[in-house]
Design a protein around this motif. Structure first.
Motif, PDB file in Angstrom:
ATOM      1  N   PRO A 352      73.725   3.976  71.754  1.00  0.00           N
ATOM      2  CA  PRO A 352      74.839   4.184  70.813  1.00  0.00           C
ATOM      3  C   PRO A 352      74.712   5.425  69.939  1.00  0.00           C
ATOM      4  N   PHE A 353      73.563   6.094  69.935  1.00  0.00           N
ATOM      5  CA  PHE A 353      73.311   7.168  68.976  1.00  0.00           C
ATOM      6  C   PHE A 353      73.421   8.535  69.635  1.00  0.00           C
ATOM      7  N   SER A 354      73.846   9.517  68.824  1.00  0.00           N
ATOM      8  CA  SER A 354      73.802  10.907  69.273  1.00  0.00           C
ATOM      9  C   SER A 354      72.443  11.522  68.979  1.00  0.00           C
ATOM     10  N   CYS A 355      71.777  11.059  67.934  1.00  0.00           N
ATOM     11  CA  CYS A 355      70.417  11.506  67.640  1.00  0.00           C
ATOM     12  C   CYS A 355      69.718  10.463  66.770  1.00  0.00           C
ATOM     13  N   LEU A 378      58.189   9.317  74.886  1.00  0.00           N
ATOM     14  CA  LEU A 378      59.568   9.751  75.128  1.00  0.00           C
ATOM     15  C   LEU A 378      59.609  10.920  76.106  1.00  0.00           C
ATOM     16  N   GLU A 379      58.648  11.837  76.004  1.00  0.00           N
ATOM     17  CA  GLU A 379      58.590  12.974  76.925  1.00  0.00           C
ATOM     18  C   GLU A 379      58.385  12.496  78.364  1.00  0.00           C
ATOM     19  N   SER A 380      57.503  11.505  78.529  1.00  0.00           N
ATOM     20  CA  SER A 380      57.274  10.954  79.862  1.00  0.00           C
ATOM     21  C   SER A 380      58.539  10.312  80.423  1.00  0.00           C
ATOM     22  N   MET A 381      59.272   9.578  79.583  1.00  0.00           N
ATOM     23  CA  MET A 381      60.508   8.943  80.031  1.00  0.00           C
ATOM     24  C   MET A 381      61.569   9.973  80.389  1.00  0.00           C
ATOM     25  N   ILE A 382      61.637  11.080  79.637  1.00  0.00           N
ATOM     26  CA  ILE A 382      62.623  12.125  79.921  1.00  0.00           C
ATOM     27  C   ILE A 382      62.271  12.829  81.226  1.00  0.00           C
ATOM     28  N   ASN A 383      60.976  13.099  81.429  1.00  0.00           N
ATOM     29  CA  ASN A 383      60.542  13.817  82.631  1.00  0.00           C
ATOM     30  C   ASN A 383      60.799  13.020  83.910  1.00  0.00           C
ATOM     31  N   ALA A 389      67.861  12.477  77.400  1.00  0.00           N
ATOM     32  CA  ALA A 389      67.825  12.960  76.021  1.00  0.00           C
ATOM     33  C   ALA A 389      66.972  14.220  75.949  1.00  0.00           C
ATOM     34  N   ARG A 390      66.968  14.842  74.742  1.00  0.00           N
ATOM     35  CA  ARG A 390      66.103  15.988  74.469  1.00  0.00           C
ATOM     36  C   ARG A 390      65.339  15.711  73.178  1.00  0.00           C
ATOM     37  N   ILE A 391      64.159  16.334  73.058  1.00  0.00           N
ATOM     38  CA  ILE A 391      63.338  16.165  71.862  1.00  0.00           C
ATOM     39  C   ILE A 391      63.347  17.465  71.069  1.00  0.00           C
ATOM     40  N   ASP A 392      63.733  17.369  69.798  1.00  0.00           N
ATOM     41  CA  ASP A 392      63.684  18.510  68.872  1.00  0.00           C
ATOM     42  C   ASP A 392      62.445  18.328  67.993  1.00  0.00           C
ATOM     43  N   LEU A 393      61.374  19.067  68.314  1.00  0.00           N
ATOM     44  CA  LEU A 393      60.117  18.910  67.580  1.00  0.00           C
ATOM     45  C   LEU A 393      60.166  19.564  66.202  1.00  0.00           C
ATOM     46  N   VAL A 394      61.110  20.504  65.993  1.00  0.00           N
ATOM     47  CA  VAL A 394      61.215  21.155  64.684  1.00  0.00           C
ATOM     48  C   VAL A 394      61.773  20.175  63.653  1.00  0.00           C
ATOM     49  N   ARG A 396      62.222  17.032  64.378  1.00  0.00           N
ATOM     50  CA  ARG A 396      61.707  15.718  64.779  1.00  0.00           C
ATOM     51  C   ARG A 396      62.859  14.750  65.065  1.00  0.00           C
ATOM     52  N   LEU A 397      63.665  15.128  66.067  1.00  0.00           N
ATOM     53  CA  LEU A 397      64.825  14.331  66.445  1.00  0.00           C
ATOM     54  C   LEU A 397      64.803  14.075  67.948  1.00  0.00           C
ATOM     55  N   LEU A 398      65.294  12.921  68.326  1.00  0.00           N
ATOM     56  CA  LEU A 398      65.593  12.617  69.717  1.00  0.00           C
ATOM     57  C   LEU A 398      67.109  12.739  69.857  1.00  0.00           C
ATOM     58  N   ILE A 399      67.563  13.697  70.665  1.00  0.00           N
ATOM     59  CA  ILE A 399      68.976  14.075  70.692  1.00  0.00           C
ATOM     60  C   ILE A 399      69.582  13.712  72.042  1.00  0.00           C
ATOM     61  N   SER A 400      70.758  13.099  71.983  1.00  0.00           N
ATOM     62  CA  SER A 400      71.501  12.799  73.198  1.00  0.00           C
ATOM     63  C   SER A 400      72.115  14.083  73.731  1.00  0.00           C
ATOM     64  N   PRO A 401      72.173  14.310  75.035  1.00  0.00           N
ATOM     65  CA  PRO A 401      72.738  15.557  75.564  1.00  0.00           C
ATOM     66  C   PRO A 401      74.199  15.695  75.163  1.00  0.00           C
ATOM     67  N   PRO A 402      74.626  16.935  74.838  1.00  0.00           N
ATOM     68  CA  PRO A 402      76.013  17.127  74.382  1.00  0.00           C
ATOM     69  C   PRO A 402      77.010  16.812  75.490  1.00  0.00           C
ATOM     70  N   THR A 403      78.126  16.264  75.090  1.00  0.00           N
ATOM     71  CA  THR A 403      79.212  15.966  76.028  1.00  0.00           C
ATOM     72  C   THR A 403      80.497  16.602  75.529  1.00  0.00           C
TER      73      THR A 403
END
Length: 473
Positions: A352-355, A378-383, A389-394, A396-403
């Motif tokens: 349900p979340f965008s990030c 999370l990185e393992s699950m994405i790979n 999703a994408r991880i923003d380490l700066v 510190r967010l887990l972001i849903s891909p833009p649509t």
């Protein structure tokens, strides 16, 4: 005592070889737990608990050695006593009673010679029923001695002397029983299929069905076919709770109990089914509900998962991890089952979340030791494509891909317009054909069963030929 056992040569060797050692005590009481089982599975479970739990090792081995000495398997007794000697060398039961083992072996050899002599005389007399029963007695003897291979061969030799479907089904059930003791799961599946295909009818069929479902589920689970295992366990009739012995075997006590069916079925369902399947096929299943009443925490975990309370569901399951690691069948696949449930929970939570902040993910899903940080998990699950999703380490967010919702709306509108245009053209063509007095009739042909069916190709061809003749072609 538990600390002494943990530092014993036996458990040091277990750790050095990378074998499982459960440090914390389980929730169950050993005597209450093991009272649900009889026969070989009781000794097998006691040995598994004793060899993996320093906390229960002494008590488990004491019970196992005492009961093994009352049985007909001196080799198992010697093995248990040898292992126990490395854990508690000063315990009286740790010293091997070689005199008893030698005397018991001689007695069993004498019994075997007697049974072989009787079987030989039956074969000379060519009495089929006596030969069948003689092979059955040989199978029982070898099974009691722990000689699974010869027991399997003796039961197979019964096949050509079975004179009824009931005899054939009982023989195959014995093969299933021995194969489970051997943990030869592909053989279990093959023989269970033969039992299911046996032409047993009436009350006998009704008695066999729940046993077949439970054994099939156990084999699927042990082979990591969790969805098939869940279906088999959840379709096990509640008659399993009160089923009478089949082929002389008390399956609920000598293989797996009703509590095991609830736990195995519930965990396999959580690992392989989505929320709608869990609700419809498991929680709303009247038969399986009777099993879940025996293990209310499993039902509570499934209710929490269906209610999207994933962290609470995982917390309940983690509380019983040590108990399940000490289960002789579940321990080998528990890591995979728990991993799949956790992965499903993370994916469902994020939908349900965008990030979501990584700190929030870490607080919702406590680390279990498989990964050092939530970012690594999370990185393992994405790979591997499990999590989109994408991880923003700066930040510190887990972001849903833009649509682009506008693009999707426009694409849907264009597709709908093309569909309406195509439908309108077809209708206009039909109206023009009717106005011109032309008609396409469906000719009927007979199929292989003698039923008349429309033949659209021939009818269309005839119609087109008619159109061509009217237009002068």
């Amino acid at each position: 005592m538990a600390q002494d056992a943990a530092e014993s040569p036996f458990f040091k060797k277990q750790r050095s070889e990378g074998n499982l050692v459960v440090k914390d005590p389980p929730k169950f009481d050993l005597e209450s737990y093991i009272s649900n089982y009889d026969g070989q599975t009781r000794l097998d479970r006691l040995r598994h608990i004793g060899s993996h739990s320093p906390y229960l090792a002494v008590d488990a081995y004491r019970i196992a050695i005492t009961e093994a000495k009352q049985g007909k398997n001196p080799d198992l007794y010697v093995t248990l006593a040898t292992e126990f000697e490395q854990i508690a060398p000063n315990d009286p039961l740790a010293s091997i009673d070689t005199a008893w083992a030698e005397a018991k072996t001689k007695q069993l050899d004498s019994e075997q010679d007697k049974l072989e002599h009787e079987l030989k005389s039956y074969k000379n007399n060519l009495i089929k029923e006596s030969i069948r029963m003689g092979n059955e007695d040989m199978g029982h003897h070898f099974y009691a001695r722990g000689d699974w291979s010869n027991a399997h061969k003796a039961y197979i030799r019964m096949r050509e002397h079975c004179t009824s479907n009931k005899h054939l089904a009982d023989m195959t059930l014995r093969l299933v029983f021995v194969s489970i003791a051997q943990k030869a799961w592909l053989t279990v599946q093959a023989n269970v299929a033969k039992v299911d295909a046996a032409q047993v009818k009436g009350d006998d069929k009704t008695k066999l069905d729940p046993l077949i479902s439970a054994c099939t589920g156990l084999a699927h689970m042990s082979l990591s076919n969790f969805h098939d295992a869940a279906v088999s366990f959840t379709t096990t009739s509640s008659a399993f709770l009160t089923a009478e012995p089949a082929a002389g075997i008390k399956w609920q006590r000598e293989v797996l109990s009703a509590n095991d069916v609830a736990v195995y079925g519930g965990l396999c369902a959580l690992a392989s089914m989505d929320r709608s399947e869990l609700q419809e096929q498991v929680l709303n299943n009247n038969d399986f509900r009777n099993f879940l009443e025996l293990e209310p925490h499993i039902r509570r975990a499934m209710n929490l998962f269906c209610s999207s309370k994933y962290s609470a569901c995982l917390e309940i399951l983690e509380g019983y991890r040590n108990d399940y690691l000490l289960d002789v069948y579940l321990s080998k696949v528990l890591g995979t089952i728990y991993g799949r449930i956790r992965t499903k929970s993370i994916v469902q939570y994020f939908i349900p979340f965008s990030c979501v902040t990584l700190d929030e993910m870490a607080s919702k899903f406590q680390l279990t030791g498989d990964y050092p940080t939530i970012e690594d998990e999370l990185e393992s699950m994405i790979n591997d494509g499990t999590l989109n999703a994408r991880i923003d380490l700066v930040d510190r967010l887990l972001i849903s891909p833009p649509t682009n919702p506008r693009y999707q709306v426009h694409a849907d509108a264009l597709a709908m317009a093309e569909k309406y245009d195509h439908t309108l053209r077809l209708r206009l063509t039909r109206l023009n054909m009717i106005a011109a007095g032309m008609e396409i009739r469906q000719e009927k042909k007979s199929n292989q069963f003698g039923e008349s069916v429309p033949s659209f190709g021939d009818g269309l061809g005839a119609g087109l030929r008619g159109i061509g003749s009217k237009m002068g072609f």
